[in-house]
Design an enzyme around this catalytic site. Sequence first.
Site, short mmCIF file in Angstrom:
data_model
loop_
_atom_site.label_atom_id
_atom_site.label_comp_id
_atom_site.label_asym_id
_atom_site.label_seq_id
_atom_site.Cartn_x
_atom_site.Cartn_y
_atom_site.Cartn_z
CE LYS A 189 28.79 88.35 9.35
NZ LYS A 189 28.45 88.34 10.80
CG ASN A 190 29.44 84.49 11.31
OD1 ASN A 190 29.51 85.71 11.43
ND2 ASN A 190 28.29 83.86 11.15
CB CYS A 227 21.63 91.14 14.24
SG CYS A 227 22.20 91.36 12.57
NE ARG A 248 22.19 86.77 18.01
CZ ARG A 248 22.87 87.01 16.90
NH1 ARG A 248 22.51 87.97 16.11
NH2 ARG A 248 23.90 86.27 16.58
CG ASP A 260 23.66 83.25 9.78
OD1 ASP A 260 22.75 83.68 10.52
OD2 ASP A 260 24.86 83.22 10.13
NE ARG A 269 26.83 93.76 11.24
CZ ARG A 269 26.03 92.90 11.86
NH1 ARG A 269 24.73 93.09 11.86
NH2 ARG A 269 26.52 91.86 12.50
C1 UD1 Z 1 26.57 82.82 15.42
C2 UD1 Z 1 26.74 83.57 14.13
C3 UD1 Z 1 25.40 83.93 13.54
C4 UD1 Z 1 24.53 82.69 13.40
C5 UD1 Z 1 24.46 81.93 14.72
C6 UD1 Z 1 23.73 80.61 14.59
C7 UD1 Z 1 28.84 84.71 14.49
C8 UD1 Z 1 29.56 85.99 14.69
N1 UD1 Z 1 27.53 84.76 14.38
O1 UD1 Z 1 25.93 83.70 16.34
O2 UD1 Z 1 25.61 84.53 12.26
O3 UD1 Z 1 23.23 83.07 13.02
O4 UD1 Z 1 25.78 81.64 15.19
O5 UD1 Z 1 24.31 79.81 13.62
O6 UD1 Z 1 29.46 83.67 14.37
N2 UD1 Z 1 22.06 81.60 23.23
C9 UD1 Z 1 21.75 81.65 24.56
N3 UD1 Z 1 22.72 81.98 25.45
C10 UD1 Z 1 24.00 82.26 25.07
C11 UD1 Z 1 24.33 82.19 23.70
C12 UD1 Z 1 23.34 81.85 22.80
O7 UD1 Z 1 20.60 81.42 24.95
O8 UD1 Z 1 24.84 82.56 25.93
C13 UD1 Z 1 21.03 81.21 22.24
C14 UD1 Z 1 20.76 82.29 21.21
O9 UD1 Z 1 19.83 83.24 21.68
C15 UD1 Z 1 20.24 81.47 20.06
C16 UD1 Z 1 21.01 80.16 20.17
O10 UD1 Z 1 21.52 80.13 21.49
O11 UD1 Z 1 18.86 81.21 20.24
C17 UD1 Z 1 22.17 80.00 19.21
O12 UD1 Z 1 22.96 81.16 19.26
P1 UD1 Z 1 24.54 81.12 18.97
O13 UD1 Z 1 24.87 79.85 18.28
O14 UD1 Z 1 25.25 81.43 20.23
O15 UD1 Z 1 24.72 82.32 17.96
P2 UD1 Z 1 25.91 83.36 17.89
O16 UD1 Z 1 27.18 82.73 18.28
O17 UD1 Z 1 25.50 84.63 18.57
#
Ligand code: UD1
Length: 428
Positions: free
Chosen positions: A23-24, A119, A124, A310, A402
Amino acid sequence: MMDQIIVQGGGALYGEIPITGAKNACLTLMPATLLTDEPLTLTNAPRLSDITTMTDLLGSLGAEVVSMQDGHVLAMSSHDLTSQTADYEIVRKMRASILVLGPLLARFGHAAVSLPGGCAIGARPVDLHLKAFEAMGAELDLRDGYVHAKAPAGGLRGAVIDFPIVSVGATENALMAATLAKGTTVLKNAAREPEIVDLAECLRRMGAQIEGEASGTITIQGVDALHGATHPVVTDRIELGTYMLLPAICGGEVECLGGRLDLLEAFAAKLDEAGVSVTQTERGIKTSHKTGRVRAVDVITEPFPGFPTDLQAQMMALMCTAEGTSVLEEKIFENRFMHAPELSRMGARIEVHGGHATVHGVDKLRGAPVMATDLRASISLILAGLAAEGETVVSRVYHLDRGYERVVRKLRGVGANLKRIKEAHPDE
Ligand code: UD1
């Protein structure tokens, strides 16, 4: 009407489960179509509601997404895009919608995306995505709940971007944008999840020049245009890890077809430490656990190659009936223990303090009515229900759709006793 899943616990599970495409990975490969006016086709795509949401989002921009072979092939074209604005009505359903921003900005020089919801697992933010685009010369304006982004005249410029924390989404967005930027971009402290590697492979097939995607430092030489390609989506390591837990939690032996150990070595090592047998076969990964409770193990979630956040909820379901006490530390998302109170309703002994959950293993869980709160929490309740005595009724299972394709059918295929029913609304 909302569906429920009714699980009858007890009984070892035997057989095989085919694992679908990730999915991701698919959620970042789909927006890559926006980078080119030639067709991009994905094979091995999963059939999930998040993919439908991304299909709707791309459709709202004027892209064509044709779903074939029961949803497992997605033929896309962004030849005739009509809009560069990702609307709140779609974006609010899924955070990954922000991934259209980089490609749109890189190809058209401007884009607007509503700030995402998704979610409920912590704040986030998307600040890291936005800082990367700013480093590439974009001007950003946050108004009316939208990010309005504009590239400099002549397009985005290559830049050195050093991420303060590892972010999967920000790495993907910056990587896609950099493929069409002028000059060289270096992404430091980049995420190196298998989904990032898969995206880089797909972009290379489209003509991008990318190196180092598995190393944490990615170097991209911008090109003038990308072309069409066909790309198979990498195996879903989270679905894989989830089903690898079945024999650990219920007893038995399950072979996950298409599974690869290199996708989840840290997770497999924890299963091994818990006393569960994990082996790579020619067809996938076989896990087995014949008798008795597993040993309690401690887990810390980290970016790849660490233990994936995850899979934390599912691991907690296993630890509920382990021999001893285990501590699960969540380092990626605050507030990702919403499954703990629900597991406690089934007799688990769990204490949550900030980013730590301490699980005291009990002999048996008991079935209970429980509520799914997010995608991975939902499946953890089903896993727990399969190990519990009696009946567990899981409500709000739409979260499952999802991220888990045909979950009831796959679990029944290895002998699990569960069914999905339409829940009568209390007012009806
Ligand atoms: C992706 C995955 C999700 C998984 C996560 C971590 C997808 C669609 N989703 O989510 O299933 O749980 O990686 O492996 O691929 N953060 C910030 N600022 C930002 C972006 C992120 O502070 O601009 C923080 C987030 O709050 C979190 C950490 O960085 O604490 C990691 O998040 P991130 O790796 O970005 O997760 P996603 O890409 O949203």
